[in-house]
Design a protein around this motif. Structure first.
Motif, PDB file in Angstrom:
ATOM      1  N   PRO A  21       0.834  -1.211   0.000  1.00 25.63           N
ATOM      2  CA  PRO A  21       0.000   0.000   0.000  1.00 25.63           C
ATOM      3  C   PRO A  21       0.868   1.260   0.000  1.00 25.63           C
ATOM      4  N   GLY A  22       0.490   2.222  -0.829  1.00 25.70           N
ATOM      5  CA  GLY A  22       1.242   3.468  -0.927  1.00 25.70           C
ATOM      6  C   GLY A  22       2.292   3.472  -2.008  1.00 25.70           C
ATOM      7  N   TYR A  23       2.590   2.295  -2.578  1.00 20.88           N
ATOM      8  CA  TYR A  23       3.618   2.247  -3.626  1.00 20.88           C
ATOM      9  C   TYR A  23       3.183   3.034  -4.856  1.00 20.88           C
ATOM     10  N   VAL A  24       1.911   2.946  -5.213  1.00 16.38           N
ATOM     11  CA  VAL A  24       1.387   3.715  -6.342  1.00 16.38           C
ATOM     12  C   VAL A  24       0.924   5.059  -5.813  1.00 16.38           C
ATOM     13  N   ASP A  25       1.663   6.089  -6.160  1.00 19.03           N
ATOM     14  CA  ASP A  25       1.347   7.427  -5.670  1.00 19.03           C
ATOM     15  C   ASP A  25       0.200   8.059  -6.453  1.00 19.03           C
ATOM     16  N   ALA A  26       0.101   7.732  -7.728  1.00 16.54           N
ATOM     17  CA  ALA A  26      -0.979   8.271  -8.569  1.00 16.54           C
ATOM     18  C   ALA A  26      -1.214   7.327  -9.731  1.00 16.54           C
ATOM     19  N   TYR A  27      -2.467   7.229 -10.147  1.00 16.28           N
ATOM     20  CA  TYR A  27      -2.817   6.464 -11.342  1.00 16.28           C
ATOM     21  C   TYR A  27      -4.064   7.077 -11.951  1.00 16.28           C
ATOM     22  N   TYR A  28      -4.006   7.349 -13.243  1.00 15.96           N
ATOM     23  CA  TYR A  28      -5.169   7.910 -13.925  1.00 15.96           C
ATOM     24  C   TYR A  28      -5.305   7.306 -15.323  1.00 15.96           C
ATOM     25  N   GLY A  29      -4.873   6.042 -15.441  1.00 16.24           N
ATOM     26  CA  GLY A  29      -5.047   5.327 -16.695  1.00 16.24           C
ATOM     27  C   GLY A  29      -6.395   4.639 -16.748  1.00 16.24           C
ATOM     28  N   PRO A  30      -6.578   3.664 -17.657  1.00 20.44           N
ATOM     29  CA  PRO A  30      -7.859   2.964 -17.779  1.00 20.44           C
ATOM     30  C   PRO A  30      -8.272   2.317 -16.456  1.00 20.44           C
ATOM     31  N   PRO A  31      -9.465   2.594 -15.969  1.00 21.13           N
ATOM     32  CA  PRO A  31      -9.883   2.030 -14.673  1.00 21.13           C
ATOM     33  C   PRO A  31      -9.940   0.514 -14.683  1.00 21.13           C
ATOM     34  N   GLU A  32     -10.174  -0.101 -15.854  1.00 23.85           N
ATOM     35  CA  GLU A  32     -10.239  -1.560 -15.895  1.00 23.85           C
ATOM     36  C   GLU A  32      -8.882  -2.204 -15.618  1.00 23.85           C
ATOM     37  N   TRP A  33      -7.800  -1.480 -15.915  1.00 21.03           N
ATOM     38  CA  TRP A  33      -6.472  -2.012 -15.591  1.00 21.03           C
ATOM     39  C   TRP A  33      -6.284  -2.074 -14.075  1.00 21.03           C
ATOM     40  N   GLN A  34      -6.728  -1.031 -13.398  1.00 22.50           N
ATOM     41  CA  GLN A  34      -6.623  -1.025 -11.939  1.00 22.50           C
ATOM     42  C   GLN A  34      -7.524  -2.100 -11.328  1.00 22.50           C
ATOM     43  N   ALA A  35      -8.696  -2.271 -11.882  1.00 28.46           N
ATOM     44  CA  ALA A  35      -9.603  -3.309 -11.393  1.00 28.46           C
ATOM     45  C   ALA A  35      -8.991  -4.693 -11.568  1.00 28.46           C
ATOM     46  N   ALA A  36      -8.328  -4.919 -12.706  1.00 32.75           N
ATOM     47  CA  ALA A  36      -7.686  -6.208 -12.946  1.00 32.75           C
ATOM     48  C   ALA A  36      -6.560  -6.461 -11.952  1.00 32.75           C
TER      49      ALA A  36
END
Length: 426
Positions: free
Chosen positions: A46-61
């Motif tokens: 937790p906390g390793y990813v400081d920001a992400y704003y790419g395709p939400p389905e990638w984060q869901a996967a």
């Protein structure tokens, strides 16, 4: 003829069933797999990813089925091999730099995975593995002459730390005035930045005050040129810190850096690797270093002191405070900043215990024991990340000023680029 015809039909059948060759690997495919790797590491730390704003389905996967750490380490090794196999003959400079950038960030991810697997490194080795630059660790006695200069600047009875704390108490912003003072400072930082850098038309942020954090301020980049800025109000905030936070977290710091990267790479080029920000990566050295240098860029010379005295002090209800003396003190204290690298190295290696480390931090940052304890909490949480502030600032400043007299133009180039720490010192 029948034999020839049969042979021809057999050849057609063989062609029809032959596997279609896989498309050649390229940086776009590798970049997508890199994003998946970083998002999955974020599920393991937790906390390793400081920001992400790419395709939400990638984060869901990534959330649904993250690989275990050994499999992630294998994935990083595979990405490195794939990157090295991409031909660069005839590639333009931006493409060459893109591969170099991806290689550096995959290498940092692999190092972080080794740490998550239990590998220990020295402070300097860890910093180099994660952030791409090696800090110099000087003996603490190196900083004693600076303490002597401060002792002469703030004379009187009692311990030096107590005298400095008492002197700086004149500049504390009352808690009930924090919001207008911090907001005014951020607005001024934005005005000064927007005069030199064309910001996205829709850029914006929200501001809130929080507590019980190991840091003093944090920018959470949300994508679409938006940020959430949080300020930790647990400890006294001085007038100069309002400017520091406004520039560092906002303009031309983290908010602007992320917004320009999004516009330059994700929106305009479709380079998806820039839609994710792994905290323990070379990106952080540039991010923190440019955010700290941005303070000096926006408020050169005595301008910070004047803005504090003429604008922020009245907003804070501060009167009869010696701002020139505080500016001289700040210049000297800046020269103490890297002492905490040595202190952190000794603590993280187990050579110095907690109580002694808090005392050392209090002595060399000239702060109270409770504030030093908070800083130790930051060091325990982020470890060698601390090099990104002082060393990062000095490295960015040196690079910007080597580019020519237009420091704002050089800063905009840096904030809109895949320039790596190693490029800043070449």
């Amino acid at each position: 003829m029948r034999v020839l015809a049969l042979s021809f039909l057999m050849l057609l059948g063989a062609c029809a069933t032959a596997p279609v060759p896989a498309p050649a690997d390229n940086l776009d495919r590798i970049a997508a797999d890199y994003v998946a790797l970083i998002l999955e590491i974020g599920e393991r730390e937790p906390g390793y990813v400081d920001a992400y704003y790419g395709p939400p389905e990638w984060q869901a996967a990534a959330k649904a089925n993250p690989r275990e750490i050994p499999a992630l380490a294998d994935g990083a090794a595979t990405l490195t091999a794939r990157l090295n196999a991409v031909p660069m003959a005839g590639a333009d400079a931006a493409t060459v730099q893109r591969r170099k950038y991806l290689l550096a960030h995959v290498s940092a991810a692999a190092a972080r995975l080794r740490m998550l697997s239990g590998e220990t490194m020295s402070f300097a080795d860890e910093a180099e593995a994660l952030f791409g630059i090696r800090p110099e660790l000087k003996p603490l006695s190196t900083y004693d002459p600076v303490l002597a200069e401060i002792d002469a600047l703030v004379p009187g009875p009692g311990a030096l730390t107590d005298r400095v704390t008492a002197f700086k108490a004149d500049f504390v912003i009352p808690k009930n005035r924090l919001e207008p003072v911090i907001s005014a400072a951020i607005a001024e930082c934005r005005t000064r930045t927007a005069a030199h850098i064309a910001l996205p038309a829709n850029e914006r942020f929200t501001l809130s005050f929080v507590g019980d954090k190991p840091w003093s301020g944090y920018n959470y980049y949300l994508g679409d040129a938006a940020s959430r800025i949080e300020i930790n109000a647990d400890f006294p905030i001085h007038t100069e810190r309002a400017i520091d936070l406004g520039c560092h977290e906002g303009y031309p710091g983290h908010h602007v850096y992320n917004a320009l990267l999004e516009r330059t790479f994700v929106t305009r080029r479709g380079w998806v690797e820039m839609s994710v920000y792994p905290l323990f990566s070379p990106m952080s050295f540039v991010a923190e270093g440019s955010a700290n240098y941005g303070i000096d860029l926006a408020f050169p010379g005595d301008e910070s002191m004047r803005y504090e005295a003429e604008v922020l002090a009245p907003l804070a209800g501060i009167t009869d405070a010696d701002f020139p003396q505080k500016a001289r003190l700040g210049t000297l204290m800046r020269r103490l900043a890297r002492a905490e690298y040595t202190i952190a190295d000794d603590f993280l290696s187990g050579r110095v215990d907690r109580d002694a480390t808090i005392a050392r931090l209090a002595k060399y940052s000239l702060t109270t024991p409770d504030k030093a304890a908070q800083r130790l909490r930051f060091i325990e949480t982020y470890r060698s990340y601390i090099i990104n502030y002082g060393l990062g600032r000095d490295t960015v400043q040196a690079w910007v000023e080597r580019q020519g007299p237009d420091h704002w133009a050089a800063m905009e180039t840096l904030l809109s680029s895949q320039i790596l720490p190693v490029d800043l010192v070449d």
